[in-house]
Design an enzyme around this catalytic site. Structure first.
Site, PDB file in Angstrom:
ATOM      1  N   ASP A   1     -23.656 131.983  54.204  1.00 47.67           N
ATOM      2  CA  ASP A   1     -22.279 132.293  53.817  1.00 47.67           C
ATOM      3  C   ASP A   1     -21.759 131.394  52.701  1.00 47.67           C
ATOM      4  O   ASP A   1     -22.241 130.288  52.481  1.00 47.67           O
ATOM      5  CB  ASP A   1     -21.349 132.217  55.027  1.00 47.67           C
ATOM      6  CG  ASP A   1     -21.458 130.887  55.771  1.00 47.67           C
ATOM      7  OD1 ASP A   1     -22.555 130.301  55.796  1.00 47.67           O
ATOM      8  OD2 ASP A   1     -20.444 130.431  56.325  1.00 47.67           O
TER       9      ASP A   1
ATOM     10  N   GLU B   1     -21.782 129.869  58.851  1.00 49.36           N
ATOM     11  CA  GLU B   1     -21.808 128.447  59.228  1.00 49.36           C
ATOM     12  C   GLU B   1     -20.462 127.783  58.956  1.00 49.36           C
ATOM     13  O   GLU B   1     -20.082 126.843  59.650  1.00 49.36           O
ATOM     14  CB  GLU B   1     -22.911 127.724  58.443  1.00 49.36           C
ATOM     15  CG  GLU B   1     -23.134 126.270  58.867  1.00 49.36           C
ATOM     16  CD  GLU B   1     -22.158 125.270  58.265  1.00 49.36           C
ATOM     17  OE1 GLU B   1     -21.815 124.293  58.946  1.00 49.36           O
ATOM     18  OE2 GLU B   1     -21.724 125.490  57.111  1.00 49.36           O
ATOM     19  N   GLU B   2     -19.753 128.272  57.954  1.00 48.70           N
ATOM     20  CA  GLU B   2     -18.552 127.591  57.473  1.00 48.70           C
ATOM     21  C   GLU B   2     -17.299 127.836  58.310  1.00 48.70           C
ATOM     22  O   GLU B   2     -16.299 127.152  58.112  1.00 48.70           O
ATOM     23  CB  GLU B   2     -18.254 128.017  56.021  1.00 48.70           C
ATOM     24  CG  GLU B   2     -19.321 127.617  55.010  1.00 48.70           C
ATOM     25  CD  GLU B   2     -19.305 126.139  54.681  1.00 48.70           C
ATOM     26  OE1 GLU B   2     -18.453 125.409  55.246  1.00 48.70           O
ATOM     27  OE2 GLU B   2     -20.140 125.696  53.886  1.00 48.70           O
TER      28      GLU B   2
ATOM     29  N   HIS C   1     -18.248 121.747  48.382  1.00 44.34           N
ATOM     30  CA  HIS C   1     -16.943 122.409  48.513  1.00 44.34           C
ATOM     31  C   HIS C   1     -16.043 122.160  47.295  1.00 44.34           C
ATOM     32  O   HIS C   1     -14.833 122.357  47.374  1.00 44.34           O
ATOM     33  CB  HIS C   1     -16.229 121.994  49.807  1.00 44.34           C
ATOM     34  CG  HIS C   1     -16.934 122.444  51.054  1.00 44.34           C
ATOM     35  ND1 HIS C   1     -16.267 122.728  52.231  1.00 44.34           N
ATOM     36  CD2 HIS C   1     -18.234 122.673  51.337  1.00 44.34           C
ATOM     37  CE1 HIS C   1     -17.140 123.106  53.161  1.00 44.34           C
ATOM     38  NE2 HIS C   1     -18.348 123.070  52.627  1.00 44.34           N
TER      39      HIS C   1
END
Length: 394
Positions: free
Chosen positions: A83, A141-142, A366
């Site tokens: 993702d 996962e996020e 990020h």
């Protein structure tokens, strides 16, 4: 007959172009957590071009591929996440994200491409494998509750004896691999605080109960939990990351909304933090005549690497790359839902260096300008393949 390192590097070199191409395709077409429809279909279609795999869809946006070796042996799981993040990319690559507001800003595109490359190589080396390899292409996962737990619930670990995973890590320089037994990445929890006051004119604060001033005291006092309530040798982070209040410069608002995260390793500490938080929030708000609402949600558990599995991983990596490449990893306060697999079976998670200051690859995960050194991709593939062959080979 086992394959020597020189021959293995030839296998890796043969798939390197494909791995880079796959990574760039995924980078151009990012999808957020639980929305990875096209990503998972791309992975499924690519795996179906390899011989000898049993490919299934454990969940709507994930993929599982099984490779049974020519000889009996254990079952090993290898995981990659797929993702992206809700970030507007600021890079100017030929393969920059085509979707505004969505970006692969954490390296998951590389993880997926590396696992595809690993699967392609190992299908050609089936005769060398004693046991079964499961390639776990995981969604989400996020975003809590995370795709890993859904994969576990779907049964992807049934019969699996150990699981491994790689994270491309930009703070670690290219050419290094970081391995660490025991606690590696922190448990990641989230909280929300709402402070209710009494609004009014900013020129007449004595007629109000100012939630902004009260919330500011709450923010300051919550930091005492880390500095004064727990052993400074126990890693703990408490961060307020959102503070929402007001609509105009001359209005004291009715309410302040705050949110943030807590990161920790020890289960007992993790359980105590919310109690300390509420004690402080309650005390400060009541002292000023305000009221509050407080919610605390436990997120991913800490990534705790199994000592025995990690030693096998480290030994395989040292034999492949040398002692100077494999370094001791440092504990990180970042969270990872790989821990969901480790709650069920032994596992090991490690970092492959993907930063390169000489190329300007220095931005953190990020970040809108995050990227990886693509020279890390073949290192990741070679790591996965050699761990399999050195632990499941003849």
């Amino acid at each position: 007959m086992s394959i020597n390192l020189s021959d293995m590097k030839s296998y890796v070199a043969a798939v390197q172009e494909d791995v880079v191409k796959w990574r760039r395709h995924l980078h151009e077409n990012p999808e957020l957590s639980f929305e990875e429809a096209e990503t998972s279909q791309f992975v499924y279609d690519t795996l179906m071009t390899f011989d000898g795999l049993e490919v299934t869809r454990p969940t709507k946006t994930s993929v599982l591929a099984k490779l049974k070796g020519s000889h009996l042996g254990p079952v090993l799981g290898i995981r990659a996440d797929m993702d992206a993040l809700p970030i507007n990319e600021e890079n100017a690559f030929e393969f920059t994200s085509k979707t505004p507001g969505k970006m692969h800003a954490c390296g998951h595109d590389g993880h997926t491409a590396m696992l595809l490359g690993t699967a392609k190589i190992l299908t050609q080396l089936k005769d060398q494998i004693h046991g079964e390899v499961r390639f776990i292409f995981q969604h989400a996962e996020e975003l809590f509750p995370g795709g890993a737990q859904q994969m576990v619930d779907a049964g992807v670990l049934e019969g699996v004896e150990a699981v491994i995973g790689i994270h491309l890590w930009s703070p670690l320089e290219i050419g290094k691999i970081a391995v660490r037994p025991g606690p590696f990445m922190a448990a990641s929890d989230a909280f929300h605080i709402s402070i209710q006051g009494k609004g009014g004119h900013a020129a007449q604060p004595h007629f109000t109960i100012d939630p902004v001033v009260i919330a500011a005291q709450v923010v300051t006092n919550l930091q005492h939990i880390v500095s004064r309530n727990f052993d400074p040798l126990d890693p703990l982070v408490l961060s307020i990351t959102q503070f929402h209040a007001g609509t105009a410069h001359n209005i004291i608002p009715e309410k302040v909304e705050m949110a943030g995260t807590v990161r920790s390793f020890k289960p007992e500490l993790r359980n105590e933090v919310p109690m300390h938080m509420e004690r402080i929030i309650k005390g400060v708000t009541e002292a000023h005549g305000a009221s509050y609402e407080f919610s605390y949600e436990k997120g991913y558990a800490a990534v705790i690497n199994d000592a025995a599995v990690t030693e096998k991983v480290r030994t395989a990596l040292v034999e492949t790359f040398g002692e100077d490449v494999v370094v001791e990893g440092e504990q990180q306060m970042g969270g990872e839902d790989f821990s969901a697999y480790q709650q069920v079976i032994p596992g090991s998670f490690f970092y492959v260096g993907a930063g390169n200051a000489d190329k300007g690859i220095v931005y953190p995960h990020h970040h809108p300008k995050f990227t990886i050194d693509e020279d890390a991709l073949p290192i990741g593939v070679e790591s996965f393949v050699n761990i399999v062959l050195k632990t499941m080979g003849a």
